[in-house]
Design a protein around this motif. Sequence first.
Motif, PDB file in Angstrom:
ATOM      1  N   ASN A 239      -6.319  68.250 -16.329  1.00  0.00           N
ATOM      2  CA  ASN A 239      -7.575  68.805 -16.831  1.00  0.00           C
ATOM      3  C   ASN A 239      -7.664  68.868 -18.344  1.00  0.00           C
ATOM      4  OD1 ASN A 239      -8.531  69.344 -14.180  1.00  0.00           O
ATOM      5  ND2 ASN A 239      -7.175  71.119 -14.091  1.00  0.00           N
ATOM      6  N   GLY A 240      -6.563  68.540 -19.032  1.00  0.00           N
ATOM      7  CA  GLY A 240      -6.576  68.623 -20.488  1.00  0.00           C
ATOM      8  C   GLY A 240      -6.095  69.985 -20.965  1.00  0.00           C
ATOM      9  N   ILE A 241      -5.663  70.038 -22.212  1.00  0.00           N
ATOM     10  CA  ILE A 241      -5.075  71.254 -22.771  1.00  0.00           C
ATOM     11  C   ILE A 241      -6.072  71.912 -23.711  1.00  0.00           C
ATOM     12  CG2 ILE A 241      -3.181  72.156 -24.177  1.00  0.00           C
ATOM     13  CD1 ILE A 241      -1.659  69.571 -23.263  1.00  0.00           C
ATOM     14  N   PRO A 242      -6.551  73.120 -23.372  1.00  0.00           N
ATOM     15  CA  PRO A 242      -7.489  73.807 -24.266  1.00  0.00           C
ATOM     16  C   PRO A 242      -6.772  74.371 -25.490  1.00  0.00           C
ATOM     17  CG  PRO A 242      -7.070  75.142 -22.310  1.00  0.00           C
ATOM     18  CD  PRO A 242      -6.307  73.857 -22.128  1.00  0.00           C
ATOM     19  N   VAL A 243      -7.273  74.041 -26.664  1.00  0.00           N
ATOM     20  CA  VAL A 243      -6.686  74.491 -27.929  1.00  0.00           C
ATOM     21  C   VAL A 243      -7.757  75.253 -28.710  1.00  0.00           C
ATOM     22  CG1 VAL A 243      -5.564  73.811 -30.086  1.00  0.00           C
ATOM     23  CG2 VAL A 243      -5.155  72.482 -27.998  1.00  0.00           C
ATOM     24  N   ALA A 244      -7.528  76.529 -28.966  1.00  0.00           N
ATOM     25  CA  ALA A 244      -8.476  77.344 -29.727  1.00  0.00           C
ATOM     26  C   ALA A 244      -8.135  77.282 -31.212  1.00  0.00           C
ATOM     27  CB  ALA A 244      -8.451  78.783 -29.234  1.00  0.00           C
ATOM     28  N   ILE A 245      -9.115  76.901 -32.029  1.00  0.00           N
ATOM     29  CA  ILE A 245      -8.952  76.889 -33.483  1.00  0.00           C
ATOM     30  C   ILE A 245      -9.582  78.168 -34.020  1.00  0.00           C
ATOM     31  CG2 ILE A 245      -9.414  75.637 -35.624  1.00  0.00           C
ATOM     32  CD1 ILE A 245      -9.820  73.110 -33.942  1.00  0.00           C
ATOM     33  N   VAL A 246      -8.757  79.069 -34.560  1.00  0.00           N
ATOM     34  CA  VAL A 246      -9.245  80.381 -34.981  1.00  0.00           C
ATOM     35  C   VAL A 246      -8.896  80.629 -36.448  1.00  0.00           C
ATOM     36  CG1 VAL A 246      -9.002  81.291 -32.645  1.00  0.00           C
ATOM     37  CG2 VAL A 246      -7.148  81.608 -34.279  1.00  0.00           C
ATOM     38  N   THR A 255     -14.371  71.807 -40.162  1.00  0.00           N
ATOM     39  CA  THR A 255     -13.927  70.571 -40.823  1.00  0.00           C
ATOM     40  C   THR A 255     -12.711  69.996 -40.106  1.00  0.00           C
ATOM     41  OG1 THR A 255     -14.677  71.485 -42.935  1.00  0.00           O
ATOM     42  CG2 THR A 255     -13.249  69.557 -43.033  1.00  0.00           C
ATOM     43  N   LEU A 256     -11.804  70.872 -39.651  1.00  0.00           N
ATOM     44  CA  LEU A 256     -10.631  70.408 -38.908  1.00  0.00           C
ATOM     45  C   LEU A 256     -11.047  69.795 -37.576  1.00  0.00           C
ATOM     46  CD1 LEU A 256      -7.607  70.131 -38.463  1.00  0.00           C
ATOM     47  CD2 LEU A 256      -7.569  72.484 -37.605  1.00  0.00           C
ATOM     48  N   GLN A 319      -8.179  82.105 -22.936  1.00  0.00           N
ATOM     49  CA  GLN A 319      -8.226  80.963 -22.032  1.00  0.00           C
ATOM     50  C   GLN A 319      -7.408  79.775 -22.529  1.00  0.00           C
ATOM     51  OE1 GLN A 319     -12.431  80.163 -21.732  1.00  0.00           O
ATOM     52  NE2 GLN A 319     -12.886  82.231 -21.006  1.00  0.00           N
ATOM     53  N   ALA A 320      -7.154  79.709 -23.830  1.00  0.00           N
ATOM     54  CA  ALA A 320      -6.500  78.541 -24.416  1.00  0.00           C
ATOM     55  C   ALA A 320      -5.025  78.475 -24.046  1.00  0.00           C
ATOM     56  CB  ALA A 320      -6.657  78.569 -25.932  1.00  0.00           C
ATOM     57  N   GLN A 321      -4.503  77.258 -24.002  1.00  0.00           N
ATOM     58  CA  GLN A 321      -3.063  77.045 -23.797  1.00  0.00           C
ATOM     59  C   GLN A 321      -2.323  77.152 -25.129  1.00  0.00           C
ATOM     60  OE1 GLN A 321      -1.209  76.160 -21.021  1.00  0.00           O
ATOM     61  NE2 GLN A 321      -2.886  76.233 -19.549  1.00  0.00           N
ATOM     62  N   VAL A 322      -3.006  76.742 -26.207  1.00  0.00           N
ATOM     63  CA  VAL A 322      -2.411  76.749 -27.546  1.00  0.00           C
ATOM     64  C   VAL A 322      -3.425  77.366 -28.510  1.00  0.00           C
ATOM     65  CG1 VAL A 322      -1.437  75.358 -29.420  1.00  0.00           C
ATOM     66  CG2 VAL A 322      -1.088  74.657 -27.040  1.00  0.00           C
ATOM     67  N   VAL A 323      -2.939  78.172 -29.444  1.00  0.00           N
ATOM     68  CA  VAL A 323      -3.807  78.754 -30.479  1.00  0.00           C
ATOM     69  C   VAL A 323      -3.410  78.161 -31.824  1.00  0.00           C
ATOM     70  CG1 VAL A 323      -4.507  80.873 -31.656  1.00  0.00           C
ATOM     71  CG2 VAL A 323      -4.111  80.888 -29.179  1.00  0.00           C
ATOM     72  N   VAL A 324      -4.402  77.623 -32.533  1.00  0.00           N
ATOM     73  CA  VAL A 324      -4.197  77.109 -33.888  1.00  0.00           C
ATOM     74  C   VAL A 324      -4.854  78.091 -34.854  1.00  0.00           C
ATOM     75  CG1 VAL A 324      -4.751  75.274 -35.524  1.00  0.00           C
ATOM     76  CG2 VAL A 324      -4.062  74.690 -33.194  1.00  0.00           C
ATOM     77  N   LEU A 325      -4.034  78.767 -35.655  1.00  0.00           N
ATOM     78  CA  LEU A 325      -4.547  79.729 -36.643  1.00  0.00           C
ATOM     79  C   LEU A 325      -4.646  79.039 -37.995  1.00  0.00           C
ATOM     80  CD1 LEU A 325      -5.339  82.576 -37.589  1.00  0.00           C
ATOM     81  CD2 LEU A 325      -2.902  83.032 -37.924  1.00  0.00           C
ATOM     82  N   LEU A 326      -5.869  78.946 -38.492  1.00  0.00           N
ATOM     83  CA  LEU A 326      -6.115  78.287 -39.770  1.00  0.00           C
ATOM     84  C   LEU A 326      -6.258  79.336 -40.864  1.00  0.00           C
ATOM     85  CD1 LEU A 326      -6.361  75.211 -40.104  1.00  0.00           C
ATOM     86  CD2 LEU A 326      -8.837  75.497 -40.335  1.00  0.00           C
ATOM     87  N   ILE A 360       0.488  77.761 -37.009  1.00  0.00           N
ATOM     88  CA  ILE A 360      -0.100  78.325 -38.239  1.00  0.00           C
ATOM     89  C   ILE A 360      -0.301  77.186 -39.229  1.00  0.00           C
ATOM     90  CG2 ILE A 360       0.179  80.036 -40.065  1.00  0.00           C
ATOM     91  CD1 ILE A 360       2.298  81.342 -38.143  1.00  0.00           C
ATOM     92  N   ILE A 361      -1.535  77.022 -39.668  1.00  0.00           N
ATOM     93  CA  ILE A 361      -1.877  75.914 -40.557  1.00  0.00           C
ATOM     94  C   ILE A 361      -2.493  76.449 -41.838  1.00  0.00           C
ATOM     95  CG2 ILE A 361      -3.337  73.886 -40.863  1.00  0.00           C
ATOM     96  CD1 ILE A 361      -3.140  73.359 -37.925  1.00  0.00           C
ATOM     97  N   ALA A 362      -1.946  76.016 -42.966  1.00  0.00           N
ATOM     98  CA  ALA A 362      -2.532  76.324 -44.274  1.00  0.00           C
ATOM     99  C   ALA A 362      -3.404  75.145 -44.674  1.00  0.00           C
ATOM    100  CB  ALA A 362      -1.440  76.562 -45.298  1.00  0.00           C
ATOM    101  N   ASN A 363      -4.709  75.364 -44.687  1.00  0.00           N
ATOM    102  CA  ASN A 363      -5.661  74.292 -44.984  1.00  0.00           C
ATOM    103  C   ASN A 363      -5.955  74.225 -46.490  1.00  0.00           C
ATOM    104  OD1 ASN A 363      -7.495  72.237 -44.462  1.00  0.00           O
ATOM    105  ND2 ASN A 363      -9.198  73.649 -44.131  1.00  0.00           N
ATOM    106  N   LYS A 364      -6.545  73.125 -46.906  1.00  0.00           N
ATOM    107  CA  LYS A 364      -6.982  72.876 -48.287  1.00  0.00           C
ATOM    108  C   LYS A 364      -5.799  72.702 -49.239  1.00  0.00           C
ATOM    109  CE  LYS A 364     -11.070  75.776 -47.423  1.00  0.00           C
ATOM    110  NZ  LYS A 364     -11.898  76.897 -47.899  1.00  0.00           N
ATOM    111  N   VAL A 365      -4.677  72.179 -48.727  1.00  0.00           N
ATOM    112  CA  VAL A 365      -3.495  72.008 -49.590  1.00  0.00           C
ATOM    113  C   VAL A 365      -3.700  70.906 -50.624  1.00  0.00           C
ATOM    114  CG1 VAL A 365      -1.858  72.879 -47.887  1.00  0.00           C
ATOM    115  CG2 VAL A 365      -2.414  70.441 -47.909  1.00  0.00           C
ATOM    116  N   ASP A 366      -4.745  70.091 -50.458  1.00  0.00           N
ATOM    117  CA  ASP A 366      -5.029  69.049 -51.451  1.00  0.00           C
ATOM    118  C   ASP A 366      -5.416  69.672 -52.789  1.00  0.00           C
ATOM    119  OD1 ASP A 366      -7.329  69.860 -49.823  1.00  0.00           O
ATOM    120  OD2 ASP A 366      -8.500  68.536 -51.126  1.00  0.00           O
ATOM    121  N   GLN A 367      -5.766  70.969 -52.782  1.00  0.00           N
ATOM    122  CA  GLN A 367      -6.170  71.654 -54.010  1.00  0.00           C
ATOM    123  C   GLN A 367      -5.045  72.515 -54.608  1.00  0.00           C
ATOM    124  OE1 GLN A 367     -10.107  73.550 -53.688  1.00  0.00           O
ATOM    125  NE2 GLN A 367     -10.428  72.450 -51.753  1.00  0.00           N
TER     126      GLN A 367
END
Length: 484
Positions: A239-246, A255-256, A319-326, A360-367
């Motif tokens: 059924n696919g893996i639900p990933v919550a981007i929070v 943007t992600l 509900q998500a299987q994986v949580v991505v914290l931005l 855990i993701i740190a976004n905007k590292v290009d800056q």
Amino acid sequence: MYFCNLNKAGTRFLPTEEFMTHTDTIVALATPSGAGAIAIIRLSGDDAIKIAANLFTSVSGKDLVKQKTHTVHLGNIMDDTRVIDQVLATVFKNPNSYTGENVVEFSCHGSSYIQQEIIQLCLRKGCRMAQAGEFTLRAFLNGKMDLSQAEAVADLISSDSAASHQLAIQQMRGGFSSEIKQLRQELLDFASLIELELDFAEEDVEFANRDEFQKLITRITHVLKRLIDSFATGNVLKNGIPVAIVGEPNVGKSTLLNALLNEERAIVSDIAGTTRDTIEDEITIGGIGFRFIDTAGIRETTDTIEGLGIKKTFQKMEQAQVVVLLVDSIQLTSGSDIIQKRKVEIEKIKNKFPQKPLVIIANKVDQLSKEHITALTTEIPNVKLLSAKTGEGVEELQSTLLDFVNTGALRNNETIVTNTRHYDSLLKALEEIHKVQQGIDSNLSSDLMAIDIRQALYYFGEITGEISNDELLGNIFANFCIGK
């Protein structure tokens, strides 16, 4: 419970008028409806070839009824003297066909008008419209496949990733059902010996070797537990893996999502609170389906609509299987207070969802400068660096997500359970096997153990269709498309 006699496949089913009258000839469109290059119209039943011959005029003058099985013939579909279309007619004679019956497939041009004209002509000549899944139902009733294989046909049609495709192919080839049938047969053999002991109860004889019986029960328990445990993986792969981007507003969640999907799926704006509801879309990574959920930014707000979106964010995290914290890497460089606040947030999520993988993701590292990046990775261990705007780190994120999926069993071609009905029957079978084990441990009499063994055999048979009823079959095949 009452069962009718065995059919060709040794399958028992409860006879009613609906399932005992599957001897007429049915017709349906076997390809998707709508215009296309070609379409296939399938007929199946005792009179399928005879009816097809009444519509079809071979360009070489051949009589379709007299042709060998698995042959293809060019000709015209005729309504009296009117030519409807030039088609290829493929003949399959029983029992060497998908349904085990006589089957003819007309490959015609894909005009919707032509399709309907041919189907209507077949109906006038003695066919009836097929019900959902009726071709596969007939294949099951005629012993061409067992019930779990028939269910795999629907899974194969709906598969949308390499993993779900592989699982459906394995099940359709009988990998799962053969394992269940073997266990059931071995248990049935011992059950027969125990039943025999009951017939000679006065002589106090023992036909079933208790040591061998114990070994069998131990092995069945082990296999059932392995299959039951595989359902968690199988359900995800199917059924696919639900990933919550929070994360907070404006950290780059939308943007992600766009970067992962490689399209402008979500609205991106500098205005905080742009995403007020969840946005979902699916992609395949390494053959595995992932369903990404872009959620509303988490913050204190007086906006009623935004507040509802934030509430739904927490529901999606559940509900998500994986949580991505931005998190916004630029904010993290503005002072230690911000870093400490983010650390507290991370711990709260970990405590609330201890069983869920958290990325855990740190976004905007290009800056960021190299010095800031070094300080960031020191303060927050295991943080992933990413720029959703430039795409830097997106592939690494995809690899990280793949690492959470247990594909070892899939790579090793092990049996993986994906069907909720099978899972439920396995749980019930294991419960009965536990009762049998308790009976062995307490030296229970054969007649009492025989009751639990019969129940375990019943649940095994439910999976493969060796024991089934009309309501079960109706529920399963109602979910098929008409032409299958």
